[in-house]
Design a protein around this motif. Structure first.
Motif, PDB file in Angstrom:
ATOM      1  N   HIS A  16       0.835  -1.205   0.000  1.00 29.66           N
ATOM      2  CA  HIS A  16       0.000   0.000   0.000  1.00 29.66           C
ATOM      3  C   HIS A  16       0.872   1.258   0.000  1.00 29.66           C
ATOM      4  CE1 HIS A  16      -3.731   2.247   0.708  1.00 29.66           C
ATOM      5  NE2 HIS A  16      -2.981   3.021   1.470  1.00 29.66           N
ATOM      6  N   PHE A  17       1.922   1.264   0.798  1.00 29.21           N
ATOM      7  CA  PHE A  17       2.842   2.402   0.864  1.00 29.21           C
ATOM      8  C   PHE A  17       3.503   2.651  -0.488  1.00 29.21           C
ATOM      9  CE2 PHE A  17       7.277   3.815   1.494  1.00 29.21           C
ATOM     10  CZ  PHE A  17       7.020   5.118   1.905  1.00 29.21           C
ATOM     11  N   VAL A  18       4.020   1.605  -1.110  1.00 27.08           N
ATOM     12  CA  VAL A  18       4.689   1.746  -2.415  1.00 27.08           C
ATOM     13  C   VAL A  18       3.727   2.305  -3.455  1.00 27.08           C
ATOM     14  CG1 VAL A  18       5.672   0.423  -4.337  1.00 27.08           C
ATOM     15  CG2 VAL A  18       6.500   0.036  -2.011  1.00 27.08           C
ATOM     16  N   LEU A  19       2.515   1.765  -3.520  1.00 27.41           N
ATOM     17  CA  LEU A  19       1.538   2.251  -4.505  1.00 27.41           C
ATOM     18  C   LEU A  19       1.057   3.662  -4.179  1.00 27.41           C
ATOM     19  CD1 LEU A  19      -0.515  -1.010  -5.144  1.00 27.41           C
ATOM     20  CD2 LEU A  19       1.168   0.063  -6.656  1.00 27.41           C
ATOM     21  N   SER A  20       0.859   3.984  -2.898  1.00 33.08           N
ATOM     22  CA  SER A  20       0.421   5.323  -2.506  1.00 33.08           C
ATOM     23  C   SER A  20       1.479   6.378  -2.807  1.00 33.08           C
ATOM     24  CB  SER A  20       0.091   5.372  -1.008  1.00 33.08           C
ATOM     25  OG  SER A  20      -1.025   4.586  -0.720  1.00 33.08           O
ATOM     26  N   LEU A  21       2.723   6.020  -2.641  1.00 31.92           N
ATOM     27  CA  LEU A  21       3.826   6.937  -2.916  1.00 31.92           C
ATOM     28  C   LEU A  21       3.966   7.212  -4.408  1.00 31.92           C
ATOM     29  CD1 LEU A  21       6.314   8.411  -1.661  1.00 31.92           C
ATOM     30  CD2 LEU A  21       7.619   6.330  -2.162  1.00 31.92           C
ATOM     31  N   THR A  22       3.494   6.283  -5.209  1.00 32.22           N
ATOM     32  CA  THR A  22       3.747   6.375  -6.646  1.00 32.22           C
ATOM     33  C   THR A  22       2.471   6.530  -7.458  1.00 32.22           C
ATOM     34  OG1 THR A  22       3.828   3.952  -6.787  1.00 32.22           O
ATOM     35  CG2 THR A  22       5.939   5.097  -6.487  1.00 32.22           C
ATOM     36  N   ALA A 146       8.833  -3.349  -9.799  1.00 34.44           N
ATOM     37  CA  ALA A 146       9.078  -3.391 -11.245  1.00 34.44           C
ATOM     38  C   ALA A 146       7.837  -2.952 -12.015  1.00 34.44           C
ATOM     39  CB  ALA A 146       9.502  -4.797 -11.666  1.00 34.44           C
ATOM     40  N   ILE A 147       6.662  -3.342 -11.542  1.00 32.84           N
ATOM     41  CA  ILE A 147       5.411  -2.933 -12.183  1.00 32.84           C
ATOM     42  C   ILE A 147       5.254  -1.422 -12.097  1.00 32.84           C
ATOM     43  CG2 ILE A 147       2.894  -3.088 -12.063  1.00 32.84           C
ATOM     44  CD1 ILE A 147       4.249  -5.617 -13.169  1.00 32.84           C
ATOM     45  N   VAL A 148       5.527  -0.852 -10.930  1.00 34.14           N
ATOM     46  CA  VAL A 148       5.418   0.601 -10.759  1.00 34.14           C
ATOM     47  C   VAL A 148       6.363   1.317 -11.720  1.00 34.14           C
ATOM     48  CG1 VAL A 148       5.923   2.517  -9.183  1.00 34.14           C
ATOM     49  CG2 VAL A 148       4.556   0.566  -8.399  1.00 34.14           C
ATOM     50  N   ARG A 149       7.611   0.881 -11.786  1.00 37.73           N
ATOM     51  CA  ARG A 149       8.559   1.517 -12.715  1.00 37.73           C
ATOM     52  C   ARG A 149       8.064   1.428 -14.160  1.00 37.73           C
ATOM     53  NH1 ARG A 149      12.225  -1.217  -9.608  1.00 37.73           N
ATOM     54  NH2 ARG A 149      13.377   0.095  -8.169  1.00 37.73           N
ATOM     55  N   LEU A 150       7.555   0.276 -14.558  1.00 39.24           N
ATOM     56  CA  LEU A 150       7.027   0.100 -15.908  1.00 39.24           C
ATOM     57  C   LEU A 150       5.873   1.068 -16.170  1.00 39.24           C
ATOM     58  CD1 LEU A 150       6.877  -1.506 -18.601  1.00 39.24           C
ATOM     59  CD2 LEU A 150       5.384  -3.117 -17.410  1.00 39.24           C
ATOM     60  N   LEU A 151       4.947   1.169 -15.239  1.00 38.30           N
ATOM     61  CA  LEU A 151       3.799   2.061 -15.413  1.00 38.30           C
ATOM     62  C   LEU A 151       4.242   3.517 -15.525  1.00 38.30           C
ATOM     63  CD1 LEU A 151       1.257   0.488 -12.895  1.00 38.30           C
ATOM     64  CD2 LEU A 151       1.162   0.405 -15.404  1.00 38.30           C
ATOM     65  N   VAL A 152       5.193   3.925 -14.699  1.00 34.53           N
ATOM     66  CA  VAL A 152       5.645   5.321 -14.695  1.00 34.53           C
ATOM     67  C   VAL A 152       6.514   5.624 -15.913  1.00 34.53           C
ATOM     68  CG1 VAL A 152       7.056   7.008 -13.443  1.00 34.53           C
ATOM     69  CG2 VAL A 152       5.483   5.506 -12.187  1.00 34.53           C
ATOM     70  N   GLU A 153       7.518   4.800 -16.136  1.00 31.12           N
ATOM     71  CA  GLU A 153       8.525   5.123 -17.138  1.00 31.12           C
ATOM     72  C   GLU A 153       8.136   4.742 -18.564  1.00 31.12           C
ATOM     73  OE1 GLU A 153      11.973   3.326 -15.366  1.00 31.12           O
ATOM     74  OE2 GLU A 153      11.987   4.807 -13.741  1.00 31.12           O
ATOM     75  N   GLN A 154       7.278   3.745 -18.749  1.00 32.72           N
ATOM     76  CA  GLN A 154       6.917   3.315 -20.096  1.00 32.72           C
ATOM     77  C   GLN A 154       5.495   3.702 -20.500  1.00 32.72           C
ATOM     78  OE1 GLN A 154       9.341   1.868 -22.057  1.00 32.72           O
ATOM     79  NE2 GLN A 154      10.657   2.302 -20.294  1.00 32.72           N
ATOM     80  N   PHE A 155       4.607   3.884 -19.510  1.00 33.05           N
ATOM     81  CA  PHE A 155       3.216   4.217 -19.817  1.00 33.05           C
ATOM     82  C   PHE A 155       2.812   5.607 -19.331  1.00 33.05           C
ATOM     83  CE2 PHE A 155       3.351  -0.348 -20.286  1.00 33.05           C
ATOM     84  CZ  PHE A 155       2.581  -0.557 -21.413  1.00 33.05           C
ATOM     85  N   GLY A 156       3.735   6.325 -18.702  1.00 35.78           N
ATOM     86  CA  GLY A 156       3.490   7.711 -18.322  1.00 35.78           C
ATOM     87  C   GLY A 156       2.511   7.932 -17.188  1.00 35.78           C
ATOM     88  N   VAL A 157       2.317   6.940 -16.316  1.00 30.49           N
ATOM     89  CA  VAL A 157       1.421   7.139 -15.171  1.00 30.49           C
ATOM     90  C   VAL A 157       2.114   8.097 -14.198  1.00 30.49           C
ATOM     91  CG1 VAL A 157       0.198   6.035 -13.260  1.00 30.49           C
ATOM     92  CG2 VAL A 157       0.417   4.840 -15.457  1.00 30.49           C
ATOM     93  N   ALA A 158       1.398   9.160 -13.814  1.00 32.79           N
ATOM     94  CA  ALA A 158       1.947  10.171 -12.906  1.00 32.79           C
ATOM     95  C   ALA A 158       2.145   9.588 -11.511  1.00 32.79           C
ATOM     96  CB  ALA A 158       1.004  11.371 -12.842  1.00 32.79           C
ATOM     97  N   THR A 159       3.155  10.106 -10.819  1.00 28.65           N
ATOM     98  CA  THR A 159       3.430   9.670  -9.450  1.00 28.65           C
ATOM     99  C   THR A 159       2.977  10.736  -8.457  1.00 28.65           C
ATOM    100  OG1 THR A 159       5.672  10.579  -9.483  1.00 28.65           O
ATOM    101  CG2 THR A 159       5.403   8.272 -10.142  1.00 28.65           C
TER     102      THR A 159
END
Length: 190
Positions: A16-22, A146-159
């Protein structure tokens, strides 16, 4: 609170912390479900009644992590199965990619694999299972970082935090995962 529930709850808090932070907006949640399978088992999922977590881009991350305490290994917390699926709609009719991990696979699919819902750009390639979405590409075991990095860096999901905040956190939590992660061979043993 039982020791088993405390172990599951600590893992839930970390995810939850990792996803909330990102990538998860305020109001999103990751919950722990326990049930009839016993006190030594639990599921980490999106909000209650669903396995979907909302994302900052208005899309969804399907999350399912089946946990158990392994009595044969001193009661260690382990993952039996995990699934992370990026999808455009909450109903999962328009999914993009999916990572699966199975500690004990029961068929010919790799224990850790990715599936991509798309089309081939090469016309001479036709998978035996029909479509690209049915191909199970073998991978190493993939974690939430790894999923978070993929979403942010390859799909442009805002953090929700700046990169200088979330990147070191992900590096630290992923390092802990890599120290203890179970890794299977890429196919059936027999």
């Amino acid at each position: 609170m039982s020791w088993a529930y405390a172990a599951f709850a600590a893992f839930r808090e970390l995810v939850h912390f990792v996803l909330s932070l990102t990538v998860m907006p305020p109001g999103g949640e990751v919950v722990l479900q326990t049930g009839p399978r016993g006190r030594d088992r639990g599921n980490l999922v999106g909000r209650i009644g669903s396995d979907r977590v909302p994302l900052n881009d208005g899309r969804w991350l399907r999350v399912l992590v089946q946990l158990y305490l392994d009595a044969a290994d001193g009661g260690k917390l382990k993952v039996d199965k995990s699934l992370f699926q990026y999808q455009l709609d909450e109903e999962a009719e328009r999914w993009v990619f999916r990572y699966d991990y199975l500690r004990n696979p029961e068929d010919q699919h790799p224990s850790s694999h990715v599936q991509v819902r798309g089309i081939f750009t090469e016309e001479d390639v036709v998978p035996t299972r029909g479509t690209l979405a049915r191909v199970h590409f073998p991978t190493g075991r993939v974690n939430v970082e790894a999923i978070v990095r993929l979403l942010v860096e390859q799909f442009g999901v805002a953090t929700n935090a700046l990169p200088q905040v979330w990147r070191p956190v992900l590096a630290e939590t992923e390092t802990g995962f890599l120290r203890i992660a179970h890794r299977n061979v890429s196919g059936p043993r027999a």
